[in-house]
Scaffold this active site. Sequence first.
Site, PDB file in Angstrom:
ATOM      1  N   ILE A  95      -0.468  17.811  34.438  1.00 20.16           N
ATOM      2  CA  ILE A  95      -1.513  17.263  35.310  1.00 20.16           C
ATOM      3  C   ILE A  95      -2.260  18.413  35.975  1.00 20.16           C
ATOM      4  O   ILE A  95      -1.648  19.354  36.494  1.00 20.16           O
ATOM      5  CB  ILE A  95      -0.857  16.343  36.381  1.00 20.16           C
ATOM      6  CG1 ILE A  95      -0.269  15.111  35.715  1.00 20.16           C
ATOM      7  CG2 ILE A  95      -1.837  15.953  37.477  1.00 20.16           C
ATOM      8  CD1 ILE A  95      -1.284  14.209  35.036  1.00 20.16           C
ATOM      9  N   ASN A 109       6.349   9.799  37.245  1.00 22.00           N
ATOM     10  CA  ASN A 109       6.652  10.162  35.858  1.00 22.00           C
ATOM     11  C   ASN A 109       8.009   9.588  35.491  1.00 22.00           C
ATOM     12  O   ASN A 109       8.849   9.347  36.356  1.00 22.00           O
ATOM     13  CB  ASN A 109       6.679  11.686  35.700  1.00 22.00           C
ATOM     14  CG  ASN A 109       6.873  12.099  34.260  1.00 22.00           C
ATOM     15  OD1 ASN A 109       6.295  11.506  33.339  1.00 22.00           O
ATOM     16  ND2 ASN A 109       7.695  13.110  34.031  1.00 22.00           N
ATOM     17  N   HIS A 111      11.333  10.296  32.925  1.00 23.22           N
ATOM     18  CA  HIS A 111      11.948  11.321  32.073  1.00 23.22           C
ATOM     19  C   HIS A 111      13.215  10.732  31.451  1.00 23.22           C
ATOM     20  O   HIS A 111      14.011  10.114  32.165  1.00 23.22           O
ATOM     21  CB  HIS A 111      12.272  12.567  32.913  1.00 23.22           C
ATOM     22  CG  HIS A 111      12.746  13.713  32.086  1.00 23.22           C
ATOM     23  ND1 HIS A 111      11.886  14.503  31.358  1.00 23.22           N
ATOM     24  CD2 HIS A 111      13.992  14.178  31.825  1.00 23.22           C
ATOM     25  CE1 HIS A 111      12.584  15.416  30.701  1.00 23.22           C
ATOM     26  NE2 HIS A 111      13.874  15.237  30.969  1.00 23.22           N
ATOM     27  N   GLU A 181      14.464   2.689  30.056  1.00 17.91           N
ATOM     28  CA  GLU A 181      13.202   3.157  30.636  1.00 17.91           C
ATOM     29  C   GLU A 181      12.295   1.963  30.915  1.00 17.91           C
ATOM     30  O   GLU A 181      11.684   1.860  31.978  1.00 17.91           O
ATOM     31  CB  GLU A 181      12.486   4.114  29.675  1.00 17.91           C
ATOM     32  CG  GLU A 181      13.172   5.448  29.510  1.00 17.91           C
ATOM     33  CD  GLU A 181      12.355   6.399  28.644  1.00 17.91           C
ATOM     34  OE1 GLU A 181      11.142   6.530  28.869  1.00 17.91           O
ATOM     35  OE2 GLU A 181      12.932   7.027  27.737  1.00 17.91           O
TER      36      GLU A 181
HETATM   37  C1  GRF Z   1       9.549   8.271  26.980  1.00 20.59           C
HETATM   38  O1  GRF Z   1      10.794   8.600  26.441  1.00 20.59           O
HETATM   39  C2  GRF Z   1       9.382   8.914  28.329  1.00 20.59           C
HETATM   40  O2  GRF Z   1      10.577   9.073  29.023  1.00 20.59           O
HETATM   41  C3  GRF Z   1       8.805  10.257  28.015  1.00 20.59           C
HETATM   42  O3  GRF Z   1       7.972  10.022  26.888  1.00 20.59           O
HETATM   43  C4  GRF Z   1       8.395   8.866  26.186  1.00 20.59           C
HETATM   44  C5  GRF Z   1       7.200   7.965  26.113  1.00 20.59           C
HETATM   45  O4  GRF Z   1       7.388   6.866  25.291  1.00 20.59           O
HETATM   46  N1  GRF Z   1       8.150  10.818  29.171  1.00 20.59           N
HETATM   47  P1  GRF Z   1       6.256   5.758  25.256  1.00 20.59           P
HETATM   48  O5  GRF Z   1       4.941   6.427  24.930  1.00 20.59           O
HETATM   49  O6  GRF Z   1       6.221   5.087  26.593  1.00 20.59           O
HETATM   50  O7  GRF Z   1       6.668   4.817  24.164  1.00 20.59           O
END
Ligand code: GRF
Length: 202
Positions: A95, A109, A111, A181
């Site tokens: 960024i 963000n 991770h 996630e």
């Molecule tokens: C995810 O694993 C996230 O943690 C990382 O990049 C990947 C993105 O996946 N920062 P997507 O584009 O949301 O499918």
Amino acid sequence: MEKMNIAFLASHGGSNMQAIIDAVKQRRLKANLVAVISNNSGSMALQRAEAENIPNYHISSLTHEDSNKADAAIVEILNKSETDLVVLAGYMKKIGDQTLKAYQGRILNIHPALLPKFGGRGMFGKRVHEAVLKSGDSVTGVTIHLIDEKYDNGPILAQEEVAVLENDTADSLAERVLVKEHTLYAETIAKIISKEIRLPII
Ligand code: GRF
């Protein structure tokens, strides 16, 4: 409760972005999705935005040769979209200073590991999971954090663990982490909107 205006920055698949879009559609999240910005004109993230009728923008070195101008263009889009919260969803570029200054404390963000472990420059995608497997750790996970000027460094807002299984490969681990996630990002944003999680600015 006021609805929050959310803008995304994404480079590739945008599956995390889609999980948040779905949460809004299912009314698990009270938010307006105001913009999707990608540095990759061919990204699935931009296609998803188009399909969902979210204003979408390609900003990269192809549209702006000077990276400061690209940064300024991103701030302009975020401002004109009246963005409250910026959600990085697999955004592969650092960024810029102008965006960081204008939206500091409001840029999230995700991770795919338990920061501060397995983070930092060059730690993205499969490399993160390969490093976890190499370390012999029995637990990895997901981290949601605010960004600052260093890679994967800002205050942590939420984490969730994922067990590392004996036969895991980087791909199988990535797949299980990605499932977490998708739920954790929307849940964390819901807590920000309800003020259960308080950000410095909002
Ligand atoms: C995810 O694993 C996230 O943690 C990382 O990049 C990947 C993105 O996946 N920062 P997507 O584009 O949301 O499918």
